[in-house]
Structures are given as C-alpha cells and as structure tokens.
Write an enzyme that holds these catalytic residues in place. Structure first.
Site, short mmCIF file in Angstrom:
data_model
loop_
_atom_site.label_atom_id
_atom_site.label_comp_id
_atom_site.label_asym_id
_atom_site.label_seq_id
_atom_site.Cartn_x
_atom_site.Cartn_y
_atom_site.Cartn_z
N GLU A 36 13.00 14.40 109.62
CA GLU A 36 12.88 14.03 108.21
C GLU A 36 13.14 15.24 107.31
OE1 GLU A 36 12.83 11.04 107.56
OE2 GLU A 36 12.31 10.32 109.57
N PRO A 92 20.14 -13.79 97.02
CA PRO A 92 18.86 -14.53 97.12
C PRO A 92 17.78 -13.86 96.28
CG PRO A 92 19.82 -14.16 99.30
CD PRO A 92 20.63 -13.35 98.34
N THR A 115 17.20 -14.08 92.99
CA THR A 115 17.52 -13.63 91.63
C THR A 115 17.16 -14.67 90.56
OG1 THR A 115 19.80 -14.39 92.02
CG2 THR A 115 19.34 -12.06 92.34
N GLY A 116 16.64 -15.82 90.96
CA GLY A 116 16.13 -16.78 89.97
C GLY A 116 17.05 -17.93 89.65
#
Length: 657
Positions: free
Chosen positions: A428, A207, A209-210
């Site tokens: 972290e 989805p 990607t043009g």
C-alpha cells in the site's frame, strides 16, 4: 390458510374414496331372473337372505343346497319396479314352505333418487374441487383463468405521491419530462397549434440513477392514472400470452386516458429480434411485435403516454426506438457535484444531523456515486450513528459509511501475521508513494492496512473534480500507480505474491483498451480493433469473425506489453528515488495502521500536486472519492487467485491489495 389446506386435502381424500368405490370390481355375482326363480322353487341351491328394492334383489345363497353349510355366495338380480310386489309374495311363500330361516327385507320403496344422487355425486364433487383450486389460485394472485390479462398495477388515488421536488440530481431529465406533465394537464394547449406530444419516452442510464423515480414523479405531478408494469411480466410459459397482455395493457390505458403507462426494464421484451441462433416461433418476438403495433397504432388524441426505462439501450430493437414510438430518449446519468449535494439533501430530510455535517463536502467526496449509492451511504451512516448510541449522525459516520459502500466493511478481528502485515504495508505504501509523485494521478487521501471487505489493505486516491474525459498521460499514470504496490514488493523483498492480482487485471484491462479501443498506440495508430466481436447475442458471436488479422493480434499483444513495461519501469524509478520515504511511510503504517491525507503528506513531503494545488490542497473540500474505482472493482473482483490463495485475500477496491 390452515383451514383451507385441511379442507382441500379432505375433499381430495373424499374424491379418491369415491373414485375407488366406483371403479372397483363388483364382488356380487350377477344372476339372471330365471335363475332366481329356480332358487325360489327350491332348485339350484338354498336361498339364505335377500333384500328387495325397486331396481334389484341382493342377497346370499348356498349353491349346494344344504342347510347349515358355510359355503355362501352373494348375488344380485336386476328387476323391473313392477315385479317387486310379486317377488315379495314369493319370498314370503319360500320362507313358509322351504326355508324358515330365510332373512329378507321385502321393502319395495323406490331408491331411484338415491341412485341418481350416487351417480351424480362424484361429478359434482370433482367440479367442486376444481372450483376450489381455481379460487385458491386467484387468492394467491395467479389468476389461472386470466392469463391474457395485463398485470399492470394502477396507482391508487390518495396514496403517497412522488413529486419532482423528491427527485434530485437530474435537472435536465426533469425539464424534458415537464412537457409531458404539461400535456397531461392541458392537452389543448399543444393540440391547438397542431403539435403532437411524444407517444413514448425512453429513460436510459446506469442503474440507480432514478429512472423509475422520475416516472413516478411525472405521474404525481400530472395527477393522472399511472400504470406500472415490468418487462418480465409479459413473459409466460404459454404461447401468445405476452402479446395478449400487451393488447390488454393499452386497452386499459385508453379507458383511463389521459394516463401514463410505465414499463420498467423494457429490454426484457424489447431486445433486438433474431439473434442468429435457432428459428421458428419466438414468444418474446411476438410480444415485441405486438408492442410495436400498439405504440404505433394509437394517436396523440388518446392521451396515453408510454414511459419506459432500461439500462441497456444498446440491445433494444431499432424499430422500437424510431420516431413515432419512442420519440424521445432521455439520458439519466450519474449526478454531478451539484446534483449529488441535492440528493444528499433529499435523503437527509428525515435524518437527525450533527452541526458538523457538511453536505457540500460529502458531495465532493462522492464523485461517480449514483442516487442509489448516496441513499445507501446515508442509511449506513444513520445505522452507524444509532449503533454507537449517538444523538445525531456526525461527519465521522458519513465518512465511515462512504468507505463501507466503496470498499466494504472493516474487519479488525481478522488476524494477520507480522510478515504478511509488513508485505501489505509495503504494497500500500508503494501505491501511495508512486501516486504522490505523479502529477497526473489523483491525490492520495487515505492509506490503510486494516482488512476491509475482501481486501487486506487499500489506498484511496481522490480526484479534485468531476472528469468526463481521460487523457493518455492520465491513463499511463493510473497504470503506474496500480503497479506501485507490486514494484515495492519486488524492490524490498525480491519476491512477488498473489496479492497484486486485482492490480494486474486492471492494468492489463486499461492497456488493452488504450490499444484496441482508444487508438492510443503510436505503432498501430488511431484504429479500433475487436469492436465487432463484442456482440450482445451469442449467435452473433458464433458467426462473426475477427476484424483484424493474426499479425495485428501479435502487434496488439506487443503494444500492450510495452505499455505495461513502460509503467512498471516508471514506478520502479520513483520508488528507488524515494526509498527513504517509502520506508518511513511503512513504519508509520505498521504503527498506526491507518493514515489520513495530512499524515501522508507530512511523511512524504511536497509531491507532484503541490505546485498545481497550492494551499487549496490542504483544504478538506479537495478530498473526493474516485469515480472510476468502483466500476473497476465491480468488474475485476470475481475470480480467486490461481495459486490456491483464499478468496478474501484477493486485491479489490480502490487500489487495494
């Protein structure tokens, strides 16, 4: 709109009144003509009033025949029009001789026109209301009388056109589609040598990607009529409507040939037939069958080309993908480094940029981003610059926008007590230290203990280049880095908490895929397990058995556990060896909350990447965003922790707590 609503309800009220008036019980007593003659002769009661028309006589009488009595009854007598004159004379005689108080109207004017109108008026009113409702439905776009008509929208001439120069990041796909444009511009060029243009082109890829943009660019370049429709537009509650709309769509295409028909999300109607559950008539399958017939029915001389787009080509019916229907299947994948830079240039045309903005650096910072992601990041950067009252969008705005798209908005207002803040810092820092000293891990770019999105903190690691293959050692290093936060908590506090849930889910998923999909288990060998279980259709889930035995399932679980234990031990060894650097990094995090790549390197010293990267590692062009991180974030962030922890404390994002 308000006047139409008032008119509608007004007409509805009139219809109700008319219907009630027509169907209600008639209170008048139906009287025979000979009984009325007896009244006029002074027998059977006293006539009080009467109204004579051409069809009937209506009035009141007293059945007791006593003048002044309050007992009255209404009556109605049907007569023929020719008797109305004699009735009038007899009423006059009755008033003179028997009852001088008689009130009567002996007008004999014919009322047949009024009666005819009164009988026809309700029908006319109902017809009017029906047409009014249909009119309103057509204005609203429902078109109740044209269910079988296609809802394809024809691109209007003179409107804004999308050209190939407006599409970036998919050069190979544009080259494939240039032949389609050339054919639409000059069909004879191909037909004179006996060549036939592909009847259908399928664009598929992730989805954003043009794919839709490419189809619009083909229409803009070819300057031909362009019909666009979605696969869901064929689905309707009425049987046969979908197939009818498919027929009408291709009929419109032939009338406007040469033309393009673009069908977005074709998987809505093109799914593989018969999933294995139920039977009988399936409206979606009938629509698909009609689409198959239409695509194979017209020849290349019709100059009608169907372009379809989907991000689920695996669910499409094989008959739809065969040559003669979709002859070409073009993959529109996520853009590479050069493509991302071109996409940044396209989306920043109308953005006021500062002189320090380096689009090449931004492209290197965003591997794995689709065109839609880049567009969103550019828009977020522009909004952020405007929010800060800047005259131009600078590099800091773009960096903040990329992090916002990747991990969510920063939440500085969220209050965290000192104990939890210290736990987050060690978590972290554990990620950062393990990744820093593992050669096959991506370099650490940023460490933060500020809440962002649903995460309490995050560690961002950035690959130095786009990669399309991942080795076993890289997967093991990724798992080791993900376990670094959990191991740091165990090492420092001697206890664990729910914050590492997301990390554990991702580690388990990677280990399971290594054993079952990638064949990276030394004991089980280069085999795949459970592939047939992951069917798309629910019915096939019911009727498909596992392709391995219970003994193999036991071995799979053991191998997954061994991989995770191996990575856990490796992470613990690294943290025990570099405990002083872990504590130093935590102290800096508690003081500054956010550490950039230079600060992390100054605290941790030379790492596993120093020899391979050399001096280039200090260059900003090497700071890139993780390509895999976002996909795993989307997959693993849906479930809350099991111990009642608030949902926003769940680990999400790139190696975040």
């Amino acid at each position: 709109m308000f006047n139409r609503t008032v008119l509608f309800y007004g007409l509805l009220l009139v219809v109700i009144i008319v219907v009630v008036h027509v169907v209600k019980d008639d209170p008048l007593v139906s009287m025979k003509l000979h009984e009325f003659d007896q009244l006029l002769e002074g027998k059977g009661g006293l006539l009080i009033s009467a109204v004579v028309s051409a069809e009937d006589i209506k009035g009141t009488y007293n059945p007791e025949g006593e003048e002044g009595s309050e007992q009255k009854r209404e009556f109605r007598v049907q007569i023929l029009p020719e008797y109305s004159e004699s009735i009038r004379d007899r009423l006059k005689t009755y008033k003179e001789k028997i009852n001088p108080a008689l009130q009567y109207d002996a007008s004999t004017q014919s009322s047949w026109l009024f009666n005819a109108f009164w009988n026809i008026f309700p029908v006319l009113l109902l017809i009017g209301v029906w047409f009014f409702i249909l009119r309103q439905m057509q204005i609203g776009g429902t078109k109740a009388m044209s269910f079988g008509k296609s809802r394809a929208r024809l691109q209007q001439e003179g409107g804004p056109k999308i050209m190939f120069e407006d599409v970036a990041g998919c050069d190979e796909a544009k080259e494939e589609l240039e032949e389609v444009v050339d054919f639409l511009k000059d069909p004879q060029k191909f037909q004179r040598l006996g060549g036939k243009i592909p009847r259908g082109v399928l664009l598929h890829g992730p989805p954003g990607t043009g794919k839709t943009l490419l189809a619009r660019a083909v229409a803009g370049e070819a300057n031909v009529p362009f019909f666009s429709i979605s696969g869901s537009d064929f689905v309707e509650m009425f049987v046969g409507v979908g197939a009818s709309r498919v027929r009408d769509l291709f009929e419109q295409g032939k009338k406007h040939a040469p033309c393009l028909i673009f069908m977005d999300e074709i998987d809505a109607v093109g799914r593989q037939r018969f999933a294995g559950v139920g039977g009988g008539h399936d409206e979606r399958e009938q629509t698909l069958n009609q689409l198959l017939v239409e695509m194979d029915g017209f020849n290349s001389n019709d100059e009608v080309i169907l372009i379809a787009a989907t991000n689920r080509p695996d669910v499409l019916d094989p008959a739809l993908l065969r040559p003669g229907r979709f002859d070409r299947q073009i993959v529109v994948d996520s853009p590479d480094l050069k493509g991302r830079e071109e996409i940044f240039r396209v989306h920043t045309r109308n953005v006021v940029l500062s002189k320090d903005v380096n689009l090449s650096l931004l492209a290197r910072r965003t591997p794995g981003f689709s065109g839609a992601d880049i567009k969103n990041a550019v828009n977020e950067a522009a909004l952020m610059g405007a929010r800060r009252n800047k005259n131009a969008v600078d590099m800091a705005d773009f960096e903040e926008a990329i992090e916002r798209v990747t991990a969510g908005p920063e939440r500085r207002s969220r209050a965290i007590n000192e104990r939890e803040k210290r736990i987050v810092a060690y978590h972290e820092a554990g990620h950062a230290v393990v990744m820093h000293f593992l050669k096959d891990c991506d370099p650490v770019h940023k460490v933060s203990i500020l809440p962002r999105g649903r995460a309490l903190g995050y560690t961002m690691h950035l690959p130095t280049e786009d990669r399309y293959l991942t080795t076993k050692s890289e997967l093991l290093s990724r798992m080791t880095g993900l376990l670094g936060g959990r191991v740091a908590e165990e090492l420092v506090f001697g206890d664990v908490n729910t914050g590492a849930q997301n990390d554990l889910e991702r580690v388990t998923s990677i280990a399971h895929r290594m054993v079952c999909q990638f064949g990276m288990s030394e004991k089980l060998g280069p085999l795949t397990f459970g592939v047939n279980e992951n069917q798309i259709f629910l019915g096939r889930d019911f009727y498909k058995d596992k392709d391995y035995s219970d003994e193999i399932a036991f071995e799979i679980d053991k191998e997954v556990r061994n991989l995770v234990d191996e990575c856990h031990a490796a992470a613990r060894g690294i943290l025990e060896t570099h405990r002083d650097r872990l504590d130093a990094l935590v102290a800096a995090l508690l003081e500054r909350e956010v550490l950039q790549v230079e600060e992390v390197k100054s605290i941790l010293g030379p790492g596993a990447h120093s020899e391979s990267a050399g001096e280039e590692e200090n260059q900003p062009v090497e700071e890139e965003s993780a390509a895999v991180t976002e996909e795993e974030l989307a997959e693993d962030s849906s479930e809350p922790p099991d111990l009642g922890e608030p949902a926003d404390s769940v680990s999400e994002g790139p190696d975040e707590r």
